[in-house]
Design a protein around this motif. Structure first.
Motif, PDB file in Angstrom:
ATOM      1  N   ALA A  78      13.826  16.277  -8.127  1.00 23.45           N
ATOM      2  CA  ALA A  78      14.524  15.663  -6.992  1.00 23.45           C
ATOM      3  C   ALA A  78      13.540  14.827  -6.162  1.00 23.45           C
ATOM      4  N   THR A  79      12.330  15.353  -6.004  1.00 21.37           N
ATOM      5  CA  THR A  79      11.332  14.642  -5.191  1.00 21.37           C
ATOM      6  C   THR A  79      10.893  13.348  -5.867  1.00 21.37           C
ATOM      7  N   VAL A  80      10.712  13.412  -7.181  1.00 21.81           N
ATOM      8  CA  VAL A  80      10.352  12.199  -7.918  1.00 21.81           C
ATOM      9  C   VAL A  80      11.429  11.137  -7.719  1.00 21.81           C
ATOM     10  N   SER A  81      12.686  11.543  -7.839  1.00 21.72           N
ATOM     11  CA  SER A  81      13.796  10.602  -7.636  1.00 21.72           C
ATOM     12  C   SER A  81      13.750   9.999  -6.239  1.00 21.72           C
ATOM     13  N   ARG A  82      13.543  10.862  -5.273  1.00 20.47           N
ATOM     14  CA  ARG A  82      13.496  10.392  -3.892  1.00 20.47           C
ATOM     15  C   ARG A  82      12.342   9.399  -3.692  1.00 20.47           C
ATOM     16  N   ILE A 108       9.610  -2.368  -8.970  1.00 27.43           N
ATOM     17  CA  ILE A 108      10.513  -1.222  -8.794  1.00 27.43           C
ATOM     18  C   ILE A 108      10.720  -0.514 -10.136  1.00 27.43           C
ATOM     19  N   GLU A 109      10.836  -1.312 -11.189  1.00 25.06           N
ATOM     20  CA  GLU A 109      10.960  -0.710 -12.527  1.00 25.06           C
ATOM     21  C   GLU A 109       9.689   0.031 -12.914  1.00 25.06           C
ATOM     22  N   THR A 110       8.562  -0.462 -12.430  1.00 26.63           N
ATOM     23  CA  THR A 110       7.300   0.231 -12.727  1.00 26.63           C
ATOM     24  C   THR A 110       7.305   1.622 -12.103  1.00 26.63           C
ATOM     25  N   ALA A 111       7.764   1.694 -10.863  1.00 23.91           N
ATOM     26  CA  ALA A 111       7.824   3.010 -10.205  1.00 23.91           C
ATOM     27  C   ALA A 111       8.745   3.941 -11.003  1.00 23.91           C
ATOM     28  N   ARG A 112       9.872   3.399 -11.469  1.00 22.44           N
ATOM     29  CA  ARG A 112      10.797   4.208 -12.281  1.00 22.44           C
ATOM     30  C   ARG A 112      10.147   4.644 -13.594  1.00 22.44           C
ATOM     31  N   PHE A 113       9.457   3.701 -14.219  1.00 24.10           N
ATOM     32  CA  PHE A 113       8.780   3.993 -15.489  1.00 24.10           C
ATOM     33  C   PHE A 113       7.755   5.112 -15.322  1.00 24.10           C
ATOM     34  N   VAL A 114       6.973   4.994 -14.256  1.00 22.76           N
ATOM     35  CA  VAL A 114       5.942   5.985 -13.946  1.00 22.76           C
ATOM     36  C   VAL A 114       6.566   7.365 -13.778  1.00 22.76           C
ATOM     37  N   ALA A 115       7.708   7.386 -13.102  1.00 23.99           N
ATOM     38  CA  ALA A 115       8.360   8.654 -12.793  1.00 23.99           C
ATOM     39  C   ALA A 115       9.009   9.284 -14.024  1.00 23.99           C
ATOM     40  N   ASN A 116       9.397   8.456 -14.983  1.00 21.85           N
ATOM     41  CA  ASN A 116      10.145   8.970 -16.134  1.00 21.85           C
ATOM     42  C   ASN A 116       9.370   8.950 -17.437  1.00 21.85           C
ATOM     43  N   ARG A 117       8.092   8.571 -17.356  1.00 25.46           N
ATOM     44  CA  ARG A 117       7.326   8.426 -18.606  1.00 25.46           C
ATOM     45  C   ARG A 117       7.249   9.767 -19.333  1.00 25.46           C
ATOM     46  N   ARG A 142       0.831  -1.198   0.000  1.00 25.26           N
ATOM     47  CA  ARG A 142       0.000   0.000   0.000  1.00 25.26           C
ATOM     48  C   ARG A 142       0.870   1.254   0.000  1.00 25.26           C
ATOM     49  N   LEU A 143       1.915   1.227   0.826  1.00 30.51           N
ATOM     50  CA  LEU A 143       2.820   2.372   0.912  1.00 30.51           C
ATOM     51  C   LEU A 143       3.633   2.519  -0.386  1.00 30.51           C
ATOM     52  N   PHE A 144       4.023   1.384  -0.947  1.00 32.65           N
ATOM     53  CA  PHE A 144       4.694   1.411  -2.248  1.00 32.65           C
ATOM     54  C   PHE A 144       3.780   2.091  -3.277  1.00 32.65           C
ATOM     55  N   GLY A 145       2.511   1.723  -3.257  1.00 31.70           N
ATOM     56  CA  GLY A 145       1.542   2.319  -4.182  1.00 31.70           C
ATOM     57  C   GLY A 145       1.372   3.809  -3.923  1.00 31.70           C
ATOM     58  N   GLU A 146       1.412   4.185  -2.662  1.00 31.93           N
ATOM     59  CA  GLU A 146       1.246   5.591  -2.315  1.00 31.93           C
ATOM     60  C   GLU A 146       2.398   6.412  -2.889  1.00 31.93           C
ATOM     61  N   LYS A 147       3.601   5.927  -2.701  1.00 29.71           N
ATOM     62  CA  LYS A 147       4.774   6.657  -3.204  1.00 29.71           C
ATOM     63  C   LYS A 147       4.792   6.668  -4.732  1.00 29.71           C
ATOM     64  N   THR A 148       4.411   5.542  -5.305  1.00 29.19           N
ATOM     65  CA  THR A 148       4.353   5.475  -6.772  1.00 29.19           C
ATOM     66  C   THR A 148       3.302   6.459  -7.296  1.00 29.19           C
ATOM     67  N   GLY A 149       2.198   6.558  -6.597  1.00 27.02           N
ATOM     68  CA  GLY A 149       1.142   7.491  -6.994  1.00 27.02           C
ATOM     69  C   GLY A 149       1.599   8.940  -6.923  1.00 27.02           C
ATOM     70  N   LEU A 150       2.327   9.266  -5.867  1.00 26.74           N
ATOM     71  CA  LEU A 150       2.855  10.628  -5.740  1.00 26.74           C
ATOM     72  C   LEU A 150       3.842  10.930  -6.868  1.00 26.74           C
ATOM     73  N   ALA A 151       4.714   9.961  -7.152  1.00 29.50           N
ATOM     74  CA  ALA A 151       5.674  10.133  -8.250  1.00 29.50           C
ATOM     75  C   ALA A 151       4.933  10.302  -9.582  1.00 29.50           C
ATOM     76  N   PHE A 152       3.893   9.512  -9.770  1.00 28.17           N
ATOM     77  CA  PHE A 152       3.068   9.580 -10.982  1.00 28.17           C
ATOM     78  C   PHE A 152       2.524  10.992 -11.176  1.00 28.17           C
ATOM     79  N   GLN A 153       1.978  11.551 -10.099  1.00 25.76           N
ATOM     80  CA  GLN A 153       1.347  12.861 -10.202  1.00 25.76           C
ATOM     81  C   GLN A 153       2.376  13.957 -10.456  1.00 25.76           C
ATOM     82  N   LEU A 154       3.506  13.871  -9.758  1.00 25.79           N
ATOM     83  CA  LEU A 154       4.563  14.873  -9.989  1.00 25.79           C
ATOM     84  C   LEU A 154       5.078  14.786 -11.419  1.00 25.79           C
TER      85      LEU A 154
END
Lengths: 304, 304
Positions: free
Chosen positions: B269-273, B293-302, B217-229
């Motif tokens: 910087a926040t997305v990276s963090r 983990i790659e999904t979180a990276r993909f989301v952040a760099n799409r 759930r927390l992984f999803g939360e952080k991924t969601g924040l990265a997605f939005q940023l």
């Protein structure tokens, strides 16, 4: 006709009060969970759409069906509230300008008038979603398999194969009048599905046998058909009274209803027959079933 | 950045194909049950809203979270399809004239353009309702208590305390710019809630421990924040490219986003963090977690 059922009317009002109180609590400003934020304006719009003093007929059927088969009253009250959220969401969306475009409901401005169009869409969406929250929440103390059966039956009653699909057919019927079978399907979906669910839900809550469940479902189906025919008859009478036209001409005008196709006399006879059939279905339960049988009668004879 | 994850991209596409195929089957003309009528035009509008070749990121997160914890793949696919129905319903309603008023999505006319306003409302309603049908249906082979947990988590993620509430806050933000805490809440609800649910759902499907569930759930939360940023950064870049303006000025323009408040550098910087933190959460699972983990990276760099 009203005075024939004093205890019934009292019970209907009493249960409506209980449902209103629970809905008021479920949609209270204070969040049930500190983590969950509920935007105030949207919550207020949901309350406007729900806490409108309705008769709460569908919840009543849930409560009385559950009581007949020995279902837990507290659980039934929560399921009844969930069903009412679904019914009220459908009213909020049906009232929208793109749908039936109604500005008033029960003498109050509809949600898109009291708030705005976007908020009304979201309030309807949120009420529909919240219904499933209520069923699944731990506060609804039922075994998981019964909750699951309720979620499945409610989603089918409310979705494309039920109420929402019926509304789509109803909008299409304004352009092209359906034939008798089309009208029957439309009405069974648009108004029948939730009434049928209400009765079936009582059996699910009680963990009743498949046989009892089917019987209650069929009782709900017949009650729903009687409800719709009574509705069409009310339209007719209202029109006749308002327009001062003969009822015969009015029946011809009532396109897209079975009353329009077959006339008032046929409709009144059919309503009577449906009420009798609905009652017969429950004869095996003895006096315990009287309140449900009276509900079918009430539905068939109501004046508003 | 894209070419760094060939196997990831392949897997994303592969899973998107599976989801597309299941959704296509679930929304096929032929009814699953002879008793259930699905009005053709409404069904067609639902298909239009769903079968649009999206990336299917949320379903992917469900599938991979379930796989990480040993959840049944068939059940996960159905839950993923249910979640996608909820996501797509929200797009259909958000595109409506009363909301974001978008005529195009993925280069295709939106549902209210391709059909009509009323049908788009009903198609959204029906997709939302159908999501719960899919979860509860016997074809989803999971214990009833897990299904129940999924219904509860999904209804909370989608309802007034989640996505729908977030959309209400977003509409309000057009009139009055929220402060930082308001923006964070809005985004966590509007886009974060479903992404968080996607990851948590995998744990529920697998019948994982509370600890695993919280971690996902927390992984999803952080991924969601990265997605939005990342989304806000994309807007910025797109605007800069389109309008030929300096990014510095653009950041100032981006009211109502964290990028607007804190600038592009901070956001990157926040997305990276966030991506690092998300990855760290899953470090205990070893290589198995690489794909998430790659999904979180993909989301952040799409890039779209």
């Amino acid at each position: 006709m009203d005075s024939t059922y004093p205890s019934f009317e009292h019970r209907l009002k009493d249960n409506a009060g209980k449902i209103e109180a629970l809905l008021n609590r479920l949609l209270a400003d204070a969040s049930l969970d500190d983590e969950i934020v509920r935007p105030a304006r949207l919550l207020s719009a949901m309350r406007h759409g729900v806490l409108n003093g309705g008769k709460r007929l569908r919840p009543f059927l849930v409560l009385e069906s559950a009581a007949l088969l020995g279902g837990d009253a507290d659980a039934a009250l929560r399921i009844a509230a969930a069903l009412e959220c679904v019914h009220c969401y459908s009213l909020v969306h049906d009232d929208l300008p793109a749908m039936d475009d109604d500005n008033l409901r029960r003498g109050q401005p509809t949600v898109h008038i009291a708030y705005d169009y976007a908020t009304a869409i979201l309030a309807g969406d949120s009420l529909l979603t919240y219904a499933f929250d209520i069923i699944a929440a731990p506060e609804t103390q039922l075994p998981a398999d019964r909750k699951m059966a309720l979620v499945l039956a409610l989603s089918r009653a409310a979705g494309i194969g039920g109420m929402a699909g019926g509304q789509a057919l109803d909008l299409a019927a304004e352009k092209e009048t359906p034939d008798e079978s089309g009208i029957t399907t439309l009405q069974a979906m648009k108004t029948g599905a939730l009434i049928r669910f209400a009765c079936e839900a009582g059996a699910i809550i009680a963990g009743a046998s498949d046989e009892d469940r089917k019987r209650l479902r069929l009782f709900g189906e017949k009650t729903g058909l009687a409800f719709q025919l009574a509705d069409d008859l009310l339209d007719l009478t209202a029109d006749a009274a308002t327009m001062g036209k003969a009822t015969g001409k009015d029946a011809a005008r009532g396109k897209g209803t079975l009353v329009g196709l077959h006339g008032q006399e046929w409709a009144e006879a059919t309503v009577s027959r449906l009420v009798t059939e609905a009652g017969d279905l429950l004869s095996g339960y003895g006096d315990k079933a009287n309140i449900l049988i009276e509900t079918a009668r009430f539905v068939a004879n109501r004046r508003n």
